[in-house]
Design a protein around this motif. Structure first.
Motif, PDB file in Angstrom:
ATOM      1  N   ALA A 351       0.860  -1.119   0.050  1.00 50.69           N
ATOM      2  CA  ALA A 351      -0.136   0.104   0.060  1.00 50.69           C
ATOM      3  C   ALA A 351       0.861   1.266   0.221  1.00 50.69           C
ATOM      4  O   ALA A 351       0.502   2.321  -0.610  1.00 50.69           O
ATOM      5  N   ILE A 352       1.961   1.111   0.607  1.00 48.98           N
ATOM      6  CA  ILE A 352       2.833   2.535   0.749  1.00 48.98           C
ATOM      7  C   ILE A 352       3.336   2.406  -0.596  1.00 48.98           C
ATOM      8  O   ILE A 352       3.663   3.730  -1.289  1.00 48.98           O
ATOM      9  N   PRO A 357       6.730   6.304  -5.327  1.00 46.07           N
ATOM     10  CA  PRO A 357       7.567   5.883  -6.483  1.00 46.07           C
ATOM     11  C   PRO A 357       8.956   5.576  -6.175  1.00 46.07           C
ATOM     12  O   PRO A 357       9.598   4.827  -7.162  1.00 46.07           O
ATOM     13  N   ARG A 358       9.312   5.719  -4.996  1.00 51.00           N
ATOM     14  CA  ARG A 358      10.771   5.216  -4.840  1.00 51.00           C
ATOM     15  C   ARG A 358      10.960   3.882  -4.245  1.00 51.00           C
ATOM     16  O   ARG A 358      11.966   3.070  -4.446  1.00 51.00           O
ATOM     17  N   ALA A 391      15.949   6.605   9.686  1.00 51.42           N
ATOM     18  CA  ALA A 391      16.270   7.442  10.717  1.00 51.42           C
ATOM     19  C   ALA A 391      15.064   8.028  11.289  1.00 51.42           C
ATOM     20  O   ALA A 391      14.681   8.325  12.390  1.00 51.42           O
ATOM     21  N   ALA A 392      13.920   8.282  10.502  1.00 54.64           N
ATOM     22  CA  ALA A 392      12.839   8.846  10.809  1.00 54.64           C
ATOM     23  C   ALA A 392      11.924   7.759  11.748  1.00 54.64           C
ATOM     24  O   ALA A 392      11.267   8.175  12.640  1.00 54.64           O
ATOM     25  N   CYS A 393      12.007   6.514  11.374  1.00 54.67           N
ATOM     26  CA  CYS A 393      11.745   5.395  12.070  1.00 54.67           C
ATOM     27  C   CYS A 393      12.028   5.357  13.515  1.00 54.67           C
ATOM     28  O   CYS A 393      11.483   5.273  14.569  1.00 54.67           O
ATOM     29  N   HIS A 394      13.457   5.499  13.536  1.00 56.12           N
ATOM     30  CA  HIS A 394      14.232   5.553  14.954  1.00 56.12           C
ATOM     31  C   HIS A 394      13.873   6.644  15.665  1.00 56.12           C
ATOM     32  O   HIS A 394      13.429   6.664  16.940  1.00 56.12           O
ATOM     33  N   ALA A 395      13.574   8.045  14.910  1.00 54.29           N
ATOM     34  CA  ALA A 395      13.047   8.943  15.801  1.00 54.29           C
ATOM     35  C   ALA A 395      11.986   8.744  16.425  1.00 54.29           C
ATOM     36  O   ALA A 395      11.390   9.448  17.638  1.00 54.29           O
ATOM     37  N   ALA A 433       6.920   7.497   8.387  1.00 54.28           N
ATOM     38  CA  ALA A 433       8.066   7.888   8.091  1.00 54.28           C
ATOM     39  C   ALA A 433       8.349   8.008   6.504  1.00 54.28           C
ATOM     40  O   ALA A 433       9.090   8.730   6.017  1.00 54.28           O
ATOM     41  N   PHE A 434       7.520   7.217   5.534  1.00 62.17           N
ATOM     42  CA  PHE A 434       7.695   7.423   4.250  1.00 62.17           C
ATOM     43  C   PHE A 434       6.984   8.701   3.729  1.00 62.17           C
ATOM     44  O   PHE A 434       7.185   9.297   3.253  1.00 62.17           O
ATOM     45  N   GLY A 435       5.810   8.965   4.433  1.00 52.72           N
ATOM     46  CA  GLY A 435       5.133   9.898   4.123  1.00 52.72           C
ATOM     47  C   GLY A 435       5.818  11.359   4.520  1.00 52.72           C
ATOM     48  O   GLY A 435       5.663  12.360   3.644  1.00 52.72           O
TER      49      GLY A 435
END
Length: 435
Positions: A351-352, A357-358, A391-395, A433-435
């Protein structure tokens, strides 16, 4: 609930910042860590650091704590064994639990033929010994490995490993008679089938090495550090068929994929591939250091008495933990749990991917899944994006790992006992984090 802070010998609480300062003065710089928080307690699918911050665990100590941290059976088995004895060295004064672990591995691993096992300390040590056994049994020297492979950090296993940085850089010279051939990598193979990819690799072996010189063909059924690369259907069976015809020992490195991680007891089970030797570690003992080589009795028994072993190999505490871990896997049907976790993870990751597109590919099997990140519009690896998302996940309190030859893969390895709530909260963090 806030966890109690870690305490020094004198009693006062200690912070992650203080521990990090002490680390800088005491621990070699070459030993890295993913996060700077220091663990106080862990269980199930979560970790609490010394400040009481909760981390949802999508790493499981790199696929080690599949039964969870501080799993009840493991804790009790370890406690009971410590009270009896901690070490005698199996090569000096043997004990029953070593034999029992070998019996379990002989029964669990693929193949109905007679088997033997030997126990060691780490995955790299298991791989080294598998190569030793194959060379001794065949009288040949060459070992065939694959692009993107990871097999360890010792001198021989660095030679077997593909990736230079950080594993091999300036650590040579390495062991010889190692020959690397292309892996089946469906995303980057231009549509090759598994059979075609196998033919490509084996043609190089026949022409550049000579099948008659090959002692062992060593492969991860699903590559780990190399990027969770899942070979195309038919690739592994074709390699197995060639090895049988050529008298080559087929070695499956199941160190990361074994013990229910991929939804089967072993990843080779998915296509019914039966290796001659299999190397095991990580999830085998609930977090205690233990590894093994299991395989055909005639190969394992070819080595002279005293040719295999090691002071700590098959330590009784680790053996007790392994028996308790295997019992937990059976009792909780953790292979089924891995399939269920994988289904939830894959649905959310796809879904993500629809909106991002990355993400070039969502891949893996069971509770061993990954996404490969590229620059939109092609297949140019984007390690920066992978690092930024991680890194966003860790934060936000989600422990994730990156991997891959290009450093552009996010991999997910939650404990197989993670709760539905913990899994959902972790996926919400990942989504954001992807968003």
């Amino acid at each position: 609930m806030r966890a109690p802070q870690s305490r020094t010998e004198d009693g006062p609480a200690v912070s992650s910042a203080e521990l990090h300062r002490r680390r800088g003065a005491a621990v070699a710089r070459g030993v890295g860590s993913v996060i700077d928080s220091y663990v106080d307690t862990a269980s199930g699918g979560t970790i609490l650091d010394v400040e009481g911050r909760e981390w949802i665990d999508f790493a499981a100590g790199i696929a080690v704590t599949s039964v969870g941290n501080a799993a009840p059976r493991v804790v009790e088995a370890v406690r009971a064994q410590v009270e009896r004895f901690t070490h005698t060295c199996f090569m000096v004064a043997p004990y029953e639990s070593y034999v029992a672990v070998c019996e379990q591995l002989n029964a669990l691993t693929p193949g109905t033929f007679e088997k033997r096992s030997a126990l060691f300390n780490s995955g790299a040590e298991a791989v080294e010994n598998a190569v030793k056994i194959a060379r001794h049994a065949t009288g040949r020297q060459a070992v065939v490995v694959f692009e993107h492979a990871y097999h360890g950090r010792t001198n021989l296993t660095m030679a077997l490993t593909a990736k230079n940085m950080p594993y091999k850089h300036r650590f040579g010279p390495f062991a010889g008679e190692i020959h690397r051939v292309p892996m089946s990598y469906p995303l980057r193979d231009g549509g090759l089938s598994g059979a075609q990819a196998a033919a490509r690799a084996l043609d190089l072996v026949d022409k550049q090495v000579g099948a008659e010189n090959v002692a062992a063909l060593l492969i991860e059924p699903i590559q780990g550090e190399g990027g969770f690369v899942v070979p195309a259907t038919g690739f592994l069976p074709a390699l197995r068929e060639w090895a049988t015809a050529a008298g080559v020992v087929f070695v499956a490195d199941e160190i990361q994929t074994g013990f229910c991680r991929t939804g089967d007891w072993f990843a080779c089970d998915h296509e019914g591939v039966v290796p001659d030797l299999v190397t095991l570690a990580k999830g085998i003992a609930g977090g205690l250091p233990l590894a093994a080589v299991t395989g055909r009795a005639e190969l394992m028994d070819a080595v002279h008495v005293g040719g295999l072993g090691g002071t700590y190999g098959g330590n009784p505490i680790a053996c007790a933990a392994a028996l308790a871990s295997i019992a937990t896997m059976r009792e909780l049907d953790l292979a089924a749990a891995a399939r269920r976790i994988g289904s939830v993870l894959a649905d959310r990751l796809r879904a993500i991917a629809v909106r991002d597109p990355r993400i070039a590919e969502v891949r893996g099997r069971g509770a061993m899944l990954a996404v490969e990140l590229v620059r939109p519009g092609g297949l140019v690896p984007d390690p920066g994006a992978a690092g930024a998302v991680s890194a966003a996940c860790h934060a936000a309190g989600l422990l994730t790992l990156t991997c891959g030859t290009y450093g552009n893969v996010l991999r997910f390895l939650p404990p197989l006992v993670i709760s539905d709530d913990e899994l959902a909260r972790g996926l919400d963090i990942l989504d954001a984090a992807f968003g």
